[in-house]
Write a protein that holds these residues in place. Structure first.
Motif, PDB file in Angstrom:
ATOM      1  N   GLU A 140       0.842  -1.155  -0.087  1.00  0.00           N
ATOM      2  CA  GLU A 140      -0.129   0.072   0.068  1.00  0.00           C
ATOM      3  C   GLU A 140       0.840   1.082   0.104  1.00  0.00           C
ATOM      4  N   ALA A 141       0.292   2.268  -0.921  1.00  0.00           N
ATOM      5  CA  ALA A 141       1.114   3.371  -0.902  1.00  0.00           C
ATOM      6  C   ALA A 141       0.356   4.821  -1.009  1.00  0.00           C
ATOM      7  N   THR A 142       0.416   5.871  -0.658  1.00  0.00           N
ATOM      8  CA  THR A 142      -0.385   6.990  -0.697  1.00  0.00           C
ATOM      9  C   THR A 142       0.596   8.117  -1.736  1.00  0.00           C
ATOM     10  N   VAL A 143      -0.209   8.505  -2.408  1.00  0.00           N
ATOM     11  CA  VAL A 143       0.288   9.381  -3.676  1.00  0.00           C
ATOM     12  C   VAL A 143      -0.374  10.522  -3.407  1.00  0.00           C
TER      13      VAL A 143
ATOM     14  N   PHE B 196       3.421  -0.942 -16.974  1.00  0.00           N
ATOM     15  CA  PHE B 196       4.933  -1.224 -16.906  1.00  0.00           C
ATOM     16  C   PHE B 196       5.037  -2.543 -16.028  1.00  0.00           C
ATOM     17  N   SER B 197       4.433  -3.732 -16.127  1.00  0.00           N
ATOM     18  CA  SER B 197       4.581  -4.817 -15.430  1.00  0.00           C
ATOM     19  C   SER B 197       4.029  -4.617 -14.044  1.00  0.00           C
ATOM     20  N   TYR B 198       3.350  -3.625 -13.610  1.00  0.00           N
ATOM     21  CA  TYR B 198       2.815  -3.646 -12.364  1.00  0.00           C
ATOM     22  C   TYR B 198       1.323  -3.652 -12.293  1.00  0.00           C
ATOM     23  N   GLY B 199       0.593  -4.250 -11.426  1.00  0.00           N
ATOM     24  CA  GLY B 199      -0.678  -3.895 -11.192  1.00  0.00           C
ATOM     25  C   GLY B 199      -1.061  -3.005 -10.099  1.00  0.00           C
ATOM     26  N   PHE B 200      -2.106  -2.140 -10.181  1.00  0.00           N
ATOM     27  CA  PHE B 200      -2.521  -1.051  -9.187  1.00  0.00           C
ATOM     28  C   PHE B 200      -3.863  -1.044  -8.996  1.00  0.00           C
ATOM     29  N   GLN B 201      -4.365  -0.837  -7.464  1.00  0.00           N
ATOM     30  CA  GLN B 201      -5.747  -0.972  -7.251  1.00  0.00           C
ATOM     31  C   GLN B 201      -5.938  -0.019  -6.284  1.00  0.00           C
ATOM     32  N   ILE B 202      -6.836   0.989  -6.673  1.00  0.00           N
ATOM     33  CA  ILE B 202      -7.071   1.997  -5.709  1.00  0.00           C
ATOM     34  C   ILE B 202      -8.036   1.336  -4.381  1.00  0.00           C
ATOM     35  N   ASN B 203      -7.583   2.015  -3.077  1.00  0.00           N
ATOM     36  CA  ASN B 203      -8.252   1.813  -1.951  1.00  0.00           C
ATOM     37  C   ASN B 203      -8.967   3.037  -1.481  1.00  0.00           C
ATOM     38  N   ASP B 204      -8.459   4.391  -1.762  1.00  0.00           N
ATOM     39  CA  ASP B 204      -8.937   5.581  -1.421  1.00  0.00           C
ATOM     40  C   ASP B 204      -8.496   6.605  -1.954  1.00  0.00           C
ATOM     41  N   ILE B 205      -9.582   7.626  -2.215  1.00  0.00           N
ATOM     42  CA  ILE B 205      -9.385   9.033  -3.022  1.00  0.00           C
ATOM     43  C   ILE B 205      -9.811   9.934  -2.104  1.00  0.00           C
TER      44      ILE B 205
ATOM     45  N   VAL C 283      -4.125   9.956  -3.255  1.00  0.00           N
ATOM     46  CA  VAL C 283      -4.753   8.681  -3.834  1.00  0.00           C
ATOM     47  C   VAL C 283      -3.929   7.541  -3.131  1.00  0.00           C
ATOM     48  N   THR C 284      -4.740   6.542  -2.271  1.00  0.00           N
ATOM     49  CA  THR C 284      -4.100   5.482  -1.564  1.00  0.00           C
ATOM     50  C   THR C 284      -4.275   4.279  -2.487  1.00  0.00           C
ATOM     51  N   LEU C 285      -3.062   3.493  -2.782  1.00  0.00           N
ATOM     52  CA  LEU C 285      -3.467   2.370  -3.708  1.00  0.00           C
ATOM     53  C   LEU C 285      -2.674   1.406  -3.413  1.00  0.00           C
ATOM     54  N   VAL C 286      -2.764   0.201  -3.820  1.00  0.00           N
ATOM     55  CA  VAL C 286      -2.123  -0.987  -3.738  1.00  0.00           C
ATOM     56  C   VAL C 286      -1.479  -1.650  -5.079  1.00  0.00           C
ATOM     57  N   TYR C 287       0.034  -1.481  -4.858  1.00  0.00           N
ATOM     58  CA  TYR C 287       0.606  -2.069  -6.131  1.00  0.00           C
ATOM     59  C   TYR C 287       1.178  -3.458  -5.915  1.00  0.00           C
TER      60      TYR C 287
END
Length: 160
Positions: free
Chosen positions: A68-71, A136-145, A150-154
Motif C-alpha cells: 500500500e502507498a499514498t500518492v 509497466f509490469s505492475y498492477g495497481f488497485q485504488i483503496n481510497d481517493i 490517492v491510496t493504492l496497492v501495487y
C-alpha cells in the motif's frame, strides 16, 4: 444480505453488493471462486420478492496482495527497487453526496522516457469499485481517493 429497504426503484449495474476484507498471510495472487448455478438455491444468488431468482451470472475474482502507498498531489512517489514513478494528475470528487456518483483519479506512471496515464474510479451504491489497472509490469488497485491524495496497492505482475 437478506433484503434492502429502498423507497424507490433500485437499479444495479456493475454495483458491488458487499465489501469483503481478507487478512493476507503473504504477498501474491490467489483466485477466488464463487459457487453459482443458475436457478439454484444453495449457492451464491439474488432474489426479488415478486420474481424469485434473478441472478443470471457471477464472475470469479483474483485477489492480489501487494504494497500500500499514498500518492499525494504535487509529489512523485517512486516504487522501491524500480525506476517507476507515480504522480497524481487529476482528482475529481462529486460536490454533493451521491450514492452512485463516481470519485475519479488519474495517475501518471513514468519509467525512463515512457509515460502512461492510469484512470481509477470509486463509487457505486456501496461507495467502492475495485478495478486493477496495469502499467509497466505492475498492477495497481485504488483503496481510497481524497481531495489531494490517492491510496493504492501495487504489486509486480511477476512476483519478485
Amino acid at each position: 444480505i437478506s433484503m434492502t429497504s429502498v423507497g424507490e426503484k433500485l437499479v444495479m449495474n456493475n454495483t458491488p453488493l458487499a465489501d469483503i476484507t481478507f487478512k493476507p498471510k503473504e504477498k501474491g495472487t490467489s483466485p477466488l471462486s464463487i459457487q453459482f448455478k443458475e436457478g439454484g438455491t444453495d449457492d451464491s444468488n439474488m432474489a426479488a420478492e415478486a420474481v424469485g431468482d434473478i441472478l443470471g451470472a457471477v464472475e470469479n475474482a483474483v485477489i492480489h496482495v501487494g504494497t500500500e502507498a499514498t500518492v499525494t498531489e504535487g509529489k512523485k512517489f517512486i516504487i522501491p527497487r524500480s525506476d517507476l514513478t507515480l504522480e497524481v494528475t487529476n482528482i475529481t470528487i462529486p460536490k454533493q453526496p451521491c450514492n452512485d456518483c463516481l470519485t475519479t483519479a488519474d495517475i501518471l506512471a513514468t519509467t525512463g522516457s515512457k509515460n502512461e496515464t492510469m484512470s481509477f474510479a470509486l463509487g457505486g451504491i456501496e461507495g467502492k469499485m475495485y478495478e486493477v489497472v496495469k502499467a509497466f509490469s505492475y498492477g495497481f488497485q485504488i483503496n481510497d481517493i481524497t481531495e489531494n491524495s490517492v491510496t493504492l496497492v501495487y504489486y509486480p505482475e511477476k512476483p519478485e
